[in-house]
Motif scaffolding. Structure first.
Motif, PDB file in Angstrom:
ATOM      1  N   MET A 288       0.330  -1.545   0.097  1.00  0.00           N
ATOM      2  CA  MET A 288       0.517  -0.310   0.363  1.00  0.00           C
ATOM      3  C   MET A 288       0.525   0.862   0.067  1.00  0.00           C
ATOM      4  N   ARG A 291       1.897   1.792  -3.717  1.00  0.00           N
ATOM      5  CA  ARG A 291       1.148   2.756  -4.166  1.00  0.00           C
ATOM      6  C   ARG A 291       0.796   4.008  -4.061  1.00  0.00           C
ATOM      7  N   LEU A 292       0.911   4.054  -2.489  1.00  0.00           N
ATOM      8  CA  LEU A 292       0.626   5.541  -2.233  1.00  0.00           C
ATOM      9  C   LEU A 292       1.831   5.989  -2.888  1.00  0.00           C
ATOM     10  N   ARG A 294       3.429   6.174  -5.323  1.00  0.00           N
ATOM     11  CA  ARG A 294       3.530   6.485  -7.181  1.00  0.00           C
ATOM     12  C   ARG A 294       2.248   7.374  -7.308  1.00  0.00           C
ATOM     13  N   LEU A 306      -5.888  11.390  -0.760  1.00  0.00           N
ATOM     14  CA  LEU A 306      -5.010   9.823  -0.943  1.00  0.00           C
ATOM     15  C   LEU A 306      -6.697   8.687  -0.353  1.00  0.00           C
ATOM     16  N   ALA A 309      -8.672   7.777  -3.327  1.00  0.00           N
ATOM     17  CA  ALA A 309      -8.085   7.628  -4.239  1.00  0.00           C
ATOM     18  C   ALA A 309      -7.454   5.706  -4.365  1.00  0.00           C
ATOM     19  N   HIS A 310      -7.012   4.967  -2.727  1.00  0.00           N
ATOM     20  CA  HIS A 310      -7.397   4.747  -2.578  1.00  0.00           C
ATOM     21  C   HIS A 310      -7.883   3.462  -2.236  1.00  0.00           C
ATOM     22  N   VAL A 317      -4.166   5.708   6.344  1.00  0.00           N
ATOM     23  CA  VAL A 317      -3.900   6.520   5.391  1.00  0.00           C
ATOM     24  C   VAL A 317      -1.971   7.132   6.348  1.00  0.00           C
TER      25      VAL A 317
END
Length: 361
Positions: A288, A291-292, A294, A306, A309-310, A317
């Motif tokens: 995770m 991915r953050l 990115r 965030l 988005a995820h 987060v």
């Protein structure tokens, strides 16, 4: 960029370190740390230790070294000490000094085209002031002071450089100067034994010596056009520990050609400890957080953005951001009631280009 050396005796080609040139490279690194991720520890530590008054003065004058380097910071005849090189600079006439100083701050065309100096021509003076005003109030104030009273402004610049020497550069020069002198001796010996072409190529793979029926020239592979001649003067090569990835070539008309080339160094100190590297690798290893990263590598985001988005909660987060922050991989800024987070790309780059490429792909 081409330096014509046809007929130039080899002894007129000099490899030698310069304290003034290295100070200019260090000031550029402080002004543009993102250009120099290898120097992250040095730039961060040095910037944090600057007294507010000196930091403000550096900010006022940084256009002389931020985007490129003013020619007055690349001495053709290096000396042992910064003081000696500043003394040489004091002996330069006002028109030449002002032309080099204003080339960057207001792109004065007379510097490279032979038009009259703004010190003696009113039309060029107005043009220089107009161009400087378009670059911002700091540039405008500097140019106005320089044109009104060159000696006083030159003295101000000298004091600034001397204060930098006292604050941080003298200690740095003691560490890197020995290595730069050794590199210059090596290149000089290589030139003596195997010729100028070998020495030039050893200084940088982006330089080559070309020789044919038309003569001889040193070609510096840069995305700019320039041509100068070393006839009657010579060529000076200045090694730098702070310059990478930049390769500078001074080619202004009437100036002795100077090339500043980077050399690898391990003497700047401040490399991350094993524990810090481990902490950072563990921080980015979580799927995770990868991915953050990115998203955070591309722009600054709030915790809420965030989370949306995820598809996870804001507290989740926050926990992931706390891990990245503890590892020193995030920068944060407050904008009104929002806090924005972004990946510190310069720090991540030190973990390896493969990771950085994966989050930016």
């Amino acid at each position: 960029m081409t330096i014509d050396i046809t007929g130039l005796p080899q002894e007129r080609v000099v490899f030698c370190p310069s304290p003034l040139a290295e100070l200019g490279a260090a000031l550029h690194a402080l002004a543009e740390p993102a250009h120099h991720p290898r120097l992250h520890a040095w730039t961060t530590t040095t910037s944090a230790a600057l007294k507010p008054g000196l930091a403000d003065r550096l900010h006022e004058a940084d256009f002389m070294w931020r985007s490129t380097r003013s020619d007055i910071l690349l001495p053709a005849r290096p000396r042992e000490t910064l003081g000696e090189e500043l003394d040489d600079l004091d002996r330069m006439d006002d028109e030449k000094y002002v032309g080099a100083a204003l080339e960057i701050s207001c792109a004065t065309q007379y510097y490279t085209t032979g038009l009259p100096s703004p010190l003696v021509d009113e039309r060029m003076r107005r043009r220089a002031l107009d161009l400087a005003a378009a670059r911002g109030p700091r540039q405008a104030a500097f140019v106005e002071r320089m044109l009104a009273d060159p000696p006083a402004t030159r003295a101000w610049v000298r004091r600034l450089l001397e204060d930098c020497d006292e604050a941080f550069f003298a200690d740095t020069w003691r560490r890197v100067g020995v290595q730069l002198a050794a590199d210059a001796r090596h290149k000089t010996e290589l030139m003596r034994r195997k010729g100028l072409g070998e020495a030039v190529s050893a200084a940088s793979s982006a330089m080559v010596l070309e020789e044919d029926e038309r003569g001889a020239r040193i070609v510096v592979d840069k995305l700019v056009q320039g041509r100068t001649t070393a006839e009657g003067s010579g060529v000076t090569f200045l090694p730098t520990a702070f310059g990478w990835p930049h390769l500078l070539a001074l080619s202004a008309p009437g100036w002795h050609p100077v090339v500043q080339y980077p050399v690898p160094t391990r003497d700047l100190g401040g490399a991350a400890t094993t524990a810090e590297v481990t902490l950072r690798l563990e921080a980015v290893a979580h799927p995770m957080r990868m991915r953050l990263c990115r998203g955070l590598a591309r722009a600054a985001y709030t915790t809420g953005e965030l989370a949306d988005a995820h598809g996870i909660t804001a507290p989740e987060v926050s926990r992931h951001l706390a891990v990245l922050r503890k590892a020193g991989l995030l920068t944060t800024q407050r904008r009104g009631r929002y806090v924005l987070h972004q990946l510190d790309v310069a720090v991540v780059a030190r973990l390896g280009s493969d990771f950085l490429e994966s989050v930016l792909r």
